[in-house]
Design an enzyme around this catalytic site. Structure first.
Site, mmCIF file in Angstrom:
data_model
loop_
_atom_site.group_PDB
_atom_site.id
_atom_site.type_symbol
_atom_site.label_atom_id
_atom_site.label_comp_id
_atom_site.label_asym_id
_atom_site.label_seq_id
_atom_site.Cartn_x
_atom_site.Cartn_y
_atom_site.Cartn_z
ATOM 1 N N GLY A 1 1.134 -0.879 -0.078
ATOM 2 C CA GLY A 1 -0.294 -0.092 -0.035
ATOM 3 C C GLY A 1 1.051 1.103 -0.181
ATOM 4 O O GLY A 1 2.212 1.239 -0.464
ATOM 5 N N ASN A 2 0.551 2.437 0.502
ATOM 6 C CA ASN A 2 1.701 4.039 0.504
ATOM 7 C C ASN A 2 2.382 3.604 1.128
ATOM 8 O O ASN A 2 3.152 4.441 1.584
ATOM 9 C CB ASN A 2 0.219 4.709 0.589
ATOM 10 C CG ASN A 2 -0.697 4.383 1.741
ATOM 11 O OD1 ASN A 2 -0.444 4.081 2.756
ATOM 12 N ND2 ASN A 2 -2.193 4.889 1.574
ATOM 13 N N GLY A 3 2.006 3.045 2.087
ATOM 14 C CA GLY A 3 3.495 2.693 3.021
ATOM 15 C C GLY A 3 4.632 1.829 2.492
ATOM 16 O O GLY A 3 5.994 2.556 2.344
ATOM 17 N N THR A 4 4.166 1.276 1.674
ATOM 18 C CA THR A 4 5.471 -0.133 0.800
ATOM 19 C C THR A 4 5.856 1.073 0.408
ATOM 20 O O THR A 4 6.224 1.145 -0.367
ATOM 21 C CB THR A 4 4.567 -1.315 0.555
ATOM 22 O OG1 THR A 4 3.881 -1.928 1.763
ATOM 23 C CG2 THR A 4 5.397 -2.030 -0.106
ATOM 24 N N ASP B 1 -7.707 -1.147 1.885
ATOM 25 C CA ASP B 1 -9.111 0.315 2.582
ATOM 26 C C ASP B 1 -9.245 1.248 0.628
ATOM 27 O O ASP B 1 -9.656 2.377 0.885
ATOM 28 C CB ASP B 1 -7.605 1.482 2.698
ATOM 29 C CG ASP B 1 -7.666 0.626 4.445
ATOM 30 O OD1 ASP B 1 -8.341 0.181 4.413
ATOM 31 O OD2 ASP B 1 -6.377 0.667 4.787
#
Lengths: 409, 409
Positions: free
Chosen positions: B107-110, B138
């Site tokens: 996701g965006n953290g990755t 999400d």
């Protein structure tokens, strides 16, 4: 036969719904409407006491038939505490309507109500036949091999624990323990069903606690530690009604701790707190919740078929003039000789009314890590044999140039 | 080409699993193994930092392929806080192994981690191409029409709310309000998906609250009261991250109340307390829980296909020498002209890294009782168009000889 010459029957759906209780209603109606004028009791016991009935004419029947595969209780269910005089009042209402036949679909509390209606009618000198159709996700009715509703709920539980376990396996460097809480205030049938898809020691759940066996906290914590050290994570399943050695229900202990809050509750939360406090492991408590009894996509085809069948059989009992009995599913020599998984039977209401059927002690092994092969073969017939265990591969211990490759843990 | 002359690529699965993230991995491997020596990173960022890799030889590939339809992240995922120097250490490990290609599914953290790996490699003068494959339940990644993982989670949410609503409808004389909590710490995409099967005002959910809109308690309680008075019960859906007017997350308010307990938490529990206290209605809070991201029986076929496709496309990008991008699903004139629901594109990592995509304001109507037709048509493509609303018949207001018959409420 003119419709208005037909005898009248009232039918209700009592107690908590299941994924298949509407199939029993539809099966009953399909068989009954040629022979009876049928009245649906809205909200079951409440409707009986408050004289809240709907005649199932063609239009209403058309609407109810849409619910054959839909969860919930289309007539309305709910719960009602029956006060003294309520049963007599209900008999009076039926008498005014000239309804001499009563069918309730429900669990052991409902069978108690059926028996009380029978007694109240006798006391009032009113001729009333009463038939019970079994229904409960808890599978806690005596005298029947199993109860419609259980197979679908067990299917949901088994699939959920398999899938949530696979998720935890992937997350084990971040979250180590999950405590999954199933329905079952007094009996462990649903918690035990979580072992259906366990084929190897590393498969989830790693162990199961049921209300029939006391949960000793030290042993529980030891079980968690052992699972973590063997598998890298621990998937635990408990019934909502697990008790300690003194018989105290753990969820009540949790509630008492913060008696001014309705936020608490759930034995799994209590146990998760203990795991965090004593083992210092990252832990999550999870209730499987209402979906256990209503998730339509996991309804078992066998379960629905049996629910419908018992609805139809209730009409046959009525037409034979039987009364004071609950329908049962019987697995015996006669069913075996006929090549059937079971046959339909019946038993007197007083043998099941208000009584509970615990999980037999030989279903789980001593440490709660396995269910017997006989239990799993039996459950597969109710819940469906299409669900499979996952392979259980883990790459965690394998490093390139290290211990190498992949192994099952 | 001799296997040992092939360029090397490392792939990992980061963050919380989804029902289809293994399909991305299998798609990638199927396409990659002819052209690359592939290494699986165990536990994603942790494995990168700790040099924990497994070579995907034929045997390992055979095992991973078994996971195509299985939830979780077969390589291991978990979460790791990256300390200063961690990215440089990870680049060093790759350098020692002569791995010049890195693919992370996440996701965006990755995507932020992908970008940091790219910068760390540049700083170290090491030639490294980095590709991100989007994944999150999400649906909060920018630049892509939607994200694999969301369709399956949305499908579970929509079916659960429909089914739990039907159950509550049956139980409304006993239990009046249910507050269902979905995933979504900062965005309301999953909560909004609960409106997919709502076709009439009386269908559940009766209203939805998302983190993008402040939850004002008085208004919330008014919404509950109004639903109860109109429909006889209230089915409410909230995102776990709903906030009050000051931006305070409600689940944190709940936690602060009993700061010494890990038992609490859950905005739904907090709100259920408020309903009990202020409206004196029987209420239950329910978290849909982990099954949202892992319940295999509700995985969407379209979602799995897209996840697999993006895995394959990552290989094509690598082979074209692209780097520093995340794959996207694009719905535009080009896809429309080709008659496709979308086409595959890509965008620079920095446009998505660490950023969030809120639910657009026009998806929900002002009072949160409906989702737009455009949103539902779009979501049906991701979650499957086979799920249907239930008829919503209720017999409660109908009495024999009274208001008569049955009506929709």
């Amino acid at each position: 036969m003119n419709a208005h010459n037909k005898p009248k029957v009232a039918i209700g759906q009592a107690g908590g719904p299941t994924s298949v209780v509407n199939a029993s209603l539809v099966g009953f109606l399909e068989e009954a409407r040629d022979h009876f004028r049928v009245f649906g009791i809205v909200n079951a016991l409440q409707g009986l006491v408050e004289d809240w009935l709907v005649e199932v004419d063609d239009q209403v029947y058309g609407k109810i038939r849409e619910y054959f595969r839909i969860p919930g209780s289309v007539l309305g269910s709910g719960r009602r505490h029956m006060a003294p005089g309520d049963f007599a009042a209900a008999v009076d209402h039926l008498r005014k309507r000239d309804i001499h036949h009563l069918v309730l679909i429900g669990g052991n509390g409902t069978m108690y109500a059926c028996r009380q209606m029978e007694l109240a009618a006798q006391a009032a000198g009113y001729d009333l036949t009463v038939i019970g159709i079994p229904k409960t996700v808890d599978n806690d009715l005596l005298e029947t091999d199993h109860t419609p509703g259980y197979g679908s709920a067990a299917r949901y539980v088994a699939a959920s624990v398999r899938d949530i376990g696979e998720d935890l396996k992937a997350m084990q460097n971040f979250e180590t323990v999950r405590i999954i809480e199933t329905m079952g205030r007094n009996v462990g049938w649903l918690a035990a069903s979580s072992l259906l898809l366990k084929e190897a020691e590393h498969h989830p759940p790693h162990f199961v606690y049921v209300p029939e066996r006391p949960l000793v906290l030290d042993r529980f914590l030891g079980d968690v530690e052992r699972a973590v050290s063997r598998f890298g994570y621990a998937m635990v399943v408990i019934s909502e009604g697990v008790r300690d050695l003194s018989g105290q229900v753990l969820s009540r202990i949790a509630l008492n701790r913060d008696a001014n809050s309705t936020v608490l509750g759930g034995a799994s939360k209590y146990l998760a707190n203990q795991v965090a406090r004593h083992l210092n492991l990252p832990v999550r408590a999870e209730l499987l919740g209402m979906n256990q009894r209503c998730f339509a996509a996991m309804a078992s085809a066998a379960d629905r078929m049996e629910a419908e069948l018992l609805g139809r059989e209730a009409v046959r009992l009525l037409r034979r003039g039987e009364s004071g009995v609950m329908l049962t599913l019987v697995r015996d020599e006669a069913s075996g000789a006929a090549g059937l998984p079971f046959r339909v039977g019946s038993c007197p209401l007083e043998r099941v009314a208000g009584k509970e059927r615990p999980l037999p002690d030989d279903v789980l092994n001593e440490d709660g890590t396995q269910a017997s092969a006989a239990f799993k073969a039996w459950l597969r017939q109710l819940a469906g044999d299409d669900l499979k265990a996952y392979p259980g591969w883990s790459f965690m211990p394998g490093r390139v140039g290290g211990r190498g490759g992949v192994r099952r843990i």
